[in-house]
Design a protein around this motif. Sequence first.
Motif, PDB file in Angstrom:
ATOM      1  N   ARG A 113     -54.510 -40.950  -0.002  1.00  0.00           N
ATOM      2  CA  ARG A 113     -55.287 -40.824   1.246  1.00  0.00           C
ATOM      3  C   ARG A 113     -55.673 -39.368   1.481  1.00  0.00           C
ATOM      4  N   LYS A 114     -54.751 -38.464   1.165  1.00  0.00           N
ATOM      5  CA  LYS A 114     -55.021 -37.031   1.369  1.00  0.00           C
ATOM      6  C   LYS A 114     -55.944 -36.485   0.294  1.00  0.00           C
ATOM      7  N   TYR A 115     -55.782 -37.003  -0.943  1.00  0.00           N
ATOM      8  CA  TYR A 115     -56.604 -36.536  -2.060  1.00  0.00           C
ATOM      9  C   TYR A 115     -57.323 -37.745  -2.670  1.00  0.00           C
ATOM     10  N   PRO A 116     -58.388 -38.237  -2.040  1.00  0.00           N
ATOM     11  CA  PRO A 116     -59.038 -39.474  -2.499  1.00  0.00           C
ATOM     12  C   PRO A 116     -59.639 -39.386  -3.894  1.00  0.00           C
ATOM     13  N   ALA A 117     -59.867 -38.181  -4.416  1.00  0.00           N
ATOM     14  CA  ALA A 117     -60.413 -38.052  -5.771  1.00  0.00           C
ATOM     15  C   ALA A 117     -59.352 -38.285  -6.845  1.00  0.00           C
ATOM     16  N   CYS A 118     -58.087 -38.265  -6.455  1.00  0.00           N
ATOM     17  CA  CYS A 118     -56.986 -38.454  -7.411  1.00  0.00           C
ATOM     18  C   CYS A 118     -56.592 -39.926  -7.489  1.00  0.00           C
ATOM     19  N   ARG A 119     -56.030 -40.283  -8.629  1.00  0.00           N
ATOM     20  CA  ARG A 119     -55.476 -41.613  -8.809  1.00  0.00           C
ATOM     21  C   ARG A 119     -54.037 -41.487  -9.266  1.00  0.00           C
ATOM     22  N   VAL A 120     -53.218 -42.439  -8.894  1.00  0.00           N
ATOM     23  CA  VAL A 120     -51.801 -42.432  -9.249  1.00  0.00           C
ATOM     24  C   VAL A 120     -51.468 -43.724  -9.977  1.00  0.00           C
ATOM     25  N   GLU A 121     -50.839 -43.589 -11.117  1.00  0.00           N
ATOM     26  CA  GLU A 121     -50.333 -44.754 -11.848  1.00  0.00           C
ATOM     27  C   GLU A 121     -48.810 -44.709 -11.764  1.00  0.00           C
ATOM     28  N   LEU A 122     -48.241 -45.605 -10.987  1.00  0.00           N
ATOM     29  CA  LEU A 122     -46.807 -45.619 -10.729  1.00  0.00           C
ATOM     30  C   LEU A 122     -46.133 -46.620 -11.661  1.00  0.00           C
ATOM     31  N   LEU A 123     -45.281 -46.126 -12.537  1.00  0.00           N
ATOM     32  CA  LEU A 123     -44.593 -46.953 -13.522  1.00  0.00           C
ATOM     33  C   LEU A 123     -43.134 -47.102 -13.104  1.00  0.00           C
ATOM     34  N   LEU A 124     -42.754 -48.303 -12.712  1.00  0.00           N
ATOM     35  CA  LEU A 124     -41.407 -48.542 -12.210  1.00  0.00           C
ATOM     36  C   LEU A 124     -40.585 -49.319 -13.227  1.00  0.00           C
ATOM     37  N   ALA A 125     -39.403 -48.821 -13.520  1.00  0.00           N
ATOM     38  CA  ALA A 125     -38.494 -49.496 -14.448  1.00  0.00           C
ATOM     39  C   ALA A 125     -37.097 -48.936 -14.235  1.00  0.00           C
ATOM     40  N   ASP A 126     -36.097 -49.790 -14.399  1.00  0.00           N
ATOM     41  CA  ASP A 126     -34.721 -49.332 -14.253  1.00  0.00           C
ATOM     42  C   ASP A 126     -34.188 -48.712 -15.539  1.00  0.00           C
ATOM     43  N   THR A 127     -34.985 -48.725 -16.593  1.00  0.00           N
ATOM     44  CA  THR A 127     -34.625 -48.024 -17.827  1.00  0.00           C
ATOM     45  C   THR A 127     -35.458 -46.749 -17.912  1.00  0.00           C
ATOM     46  N   LYS A 128     -34.913 -45.734 -18.556  1.00  0.00           N
ATOM     47  CA  LYS A 128     -35.613 -44.451 -18.657  1.00  0.00           C
ATOM     48  C   LYS A 128     -36.748 -44.547 -19.664  1.00  0.00           C
ATOM     49  N   MET A 129     -37.885 -44.017 -19.276  1.00  0.00           N
ATOM     50  CA  MET A 129     -39.042 -44.020 -20.151  1.00  0.00           C
ATOM     51  C   MET A 129     -39.131 -42.691 -20.904  1.00  0.00           C
ATOM     52  N   ASP A 130     -39.646 -42.768 -22.117  1.00  0.00           N
ATOM     53  CA  ASP A 130     -39.906 -41.563 -22.899  1.00  0.00           C
ATOM     54  C   ASP A 130     -41.131 -40.875 -22.298  1.00  0.00           C
ATOM     55  N   LEU A 131     -40.928 -39.672 -21.745  1.00  0.00           N
ATOM     56  CA  LEU A 131     -42.009 -39.013 -21.022  1.00  0.00           C
ATOM     57  C   LEU A 131     -43.170 -38.641 -21.935  1.00  0.00           C
ATOM     58  N   LEU A 132     -42.849 -38.160 -23.120  1.00  0.00           N
ATOM     59  CA  LEU A 132     -43.908 -37.723 -24.029  1.00  0.00           C
ATOM     60  C   LEU A 132     -44.638 -38.911 -24.638  1.00  0.00           C
ATOM     61  N   ALA A 133     -43.896 -39.905 -25.103  1.00  0.00           N
ATOM     62  CA  ALA A 133     -44.519 -41.066 -25.739  1.00  0.00           C
ATOM     63  C   ALA A 133     -45.396 -41.831 -24.763  1.00  0.00           C
ATOM     64  N   ASN A 134     -45.015 -41.867 -23.486  1.00  0.00           N
ATOM     65  CA  ASN A 134     -45.769 -42.605 -22.481  1.00  0.00           C
ATOM     66  C   ASN A 134     -46.715 -41.715 -21.680  1.00  0.00           C
ATOM     67  N   GLN A 135     -46.828 -40.442 -22.084  1.00  0.00           N
ATOM     68  CA  GLN A 135     -47.726 -39.490 -21.444  1.00  0.00           C
ATOM     69  C   GLN A 135     -47.535 -39.464 -19.931  1.00  0.00           C
ATOM     70  N   ILE A 136     -46.278 -39.333 -19.526  1.00  0.00           N
ATOM     71  CA  ILE A 136     -45.919 -39.326 -18.110  1.00  0.00           C
ATOM     72  C   ILE A 136     -45.951 -37.890 -17.589  1.00  0.00           C
ATOM     73  N   ASP A 137     -46.599 -37.703 -16.437  1.00  0.00           N
ATOM     74  CA  ASP A 137     -46.718 -36.368 -15.849  1.00  0.00           C
ATOM     75  C   ASP A 137     -45.412 -35.910 -15.213  1.00  0.00           C
ATOM     76  N   LEU A 138     -44.737 -36.825 -14.551  1.00  0.00           N
ATOM     77  CA  LEU A 138     -43.429 -36.500 -13.978  1.00  0.00           C
ATOM     78  C   LEU A 138     -42.636 -37.779 -13.787  1.00  0.00           C
ATOM     79  N   SER A 139     -41.330 -37.623 -13.822  1.00  0.00           N
ATOM     80  CA  SER A 139     -40.447 -38.772 -13.654  1.00  0.00           C
ATOM     81  C   SER A 139     -39.472 -38.480 -12.519  1.00  0.00           C
ATOM     82  N   ILE A 140     -39.234 -39.485 -11.700  1.00  0.00           N
ATOM     83  CA  ILE A 140     -38.216 -39.380 -10.656  1.00  0.00           C
ATOM     84  C   ILE A 140     -36.969 -40.068 -11.187  1.00  0.00           C
ATOM     85  N   ARG A 141     -35.896 -39.332 -11.277  1.00  0.00           N
ATOM     86  CA  ARG A 141     -34.656 -39.912 -11.782  1.00  0.00           C
ATOM     87  C   ARG A 141     -33.576 -39.827 -10.708  1.00  0.00           C
TER      88      ARG A 141
END
Length: 292
Positions: A113-141
């Motif tokens: 809403r604050k930055y309408p030009a941006c898009r967010v892809e939220l990937l939710l999983a209870d297992t840890k994702m490989d940040l590099l392989a999945n090209q993830i910008d940041l992970s919340i752990r």
Amino acid sequence: MEAVNLNRLAYFAAVVDTGSFTKAAERLAITKTVVSQQVARLEAELKTSLLLRTTRRVEPTEAGKLLYARCVLIFREAEDAVDEITRANAERIAAPNDYGASTIAPIAASFIRKYPACRVELLLADTKMDLLANQIDLSIRVGWLDDSSHQARRIGSFRQFLVASPSFSATLSLNSPEDAAGQPFIANLALKAPVTWRFIQGDFDRRTVRMQQSLMSNSTPAVLAATLAGAGISVLPDFLAGEHIDAGRLIRLLPDWSLPAGGIYVVYPAARFRTPKVTAFVAMLTGGRSPD
């Protein structure tokens, strides 16, 4: 040789793919004449024959086969480039199911809403994702970090509560952690030690209890749902159980005893440049404080 018009490669490749000028024209949604003219001009520019035309099918010459192989690589690289640009415009954030749904999703909504030009892809999983392989910008752990080469920043903490539904807690008489060990326990398999818990009271009393699991799930929301349904007792984080405790849907058991608190972290892929949108999202996540 004059510069080759690279746009004509697409017409040539379509003819080789389909084996026909007519089918290539249908694929490209243009006329057969245009396809034929563009391929002829490409052959003129290259000063070589690329296609063998028969009454049944069009086949590439040896030179045509070499050019077609290169075209495949060029088009694949172009598609990859478009995919990278598309992903670059979308901020990819990984988070656990429970914390992601309860906390990160509302923040992501505020962010777009604050930055309408941006898009967010939220990937939710209870297992840890490989940040590099999945090209993830940041992970919340959430919990306790393992050693890794990634950059991490602690942004908060959470408490854990032993809880049960009102109907199930009415059947209990718990005076110590050991009393809990004999009760049906809903185990969260996403945790490293889902049935072993250390209770703390005061400065010196530490008791480690192994629970008797009766229901297990690798999904924290499923553990919550089963607990609310009265399947047994369980341990849940405050950010998930807090509102249910306040509303009376869950009862906190053994309130004089505490369980180990955990941390909430932002984890960045190692050696990756942080884009302004990532910095802005973390600032919103931390209440306006800039990332370290």
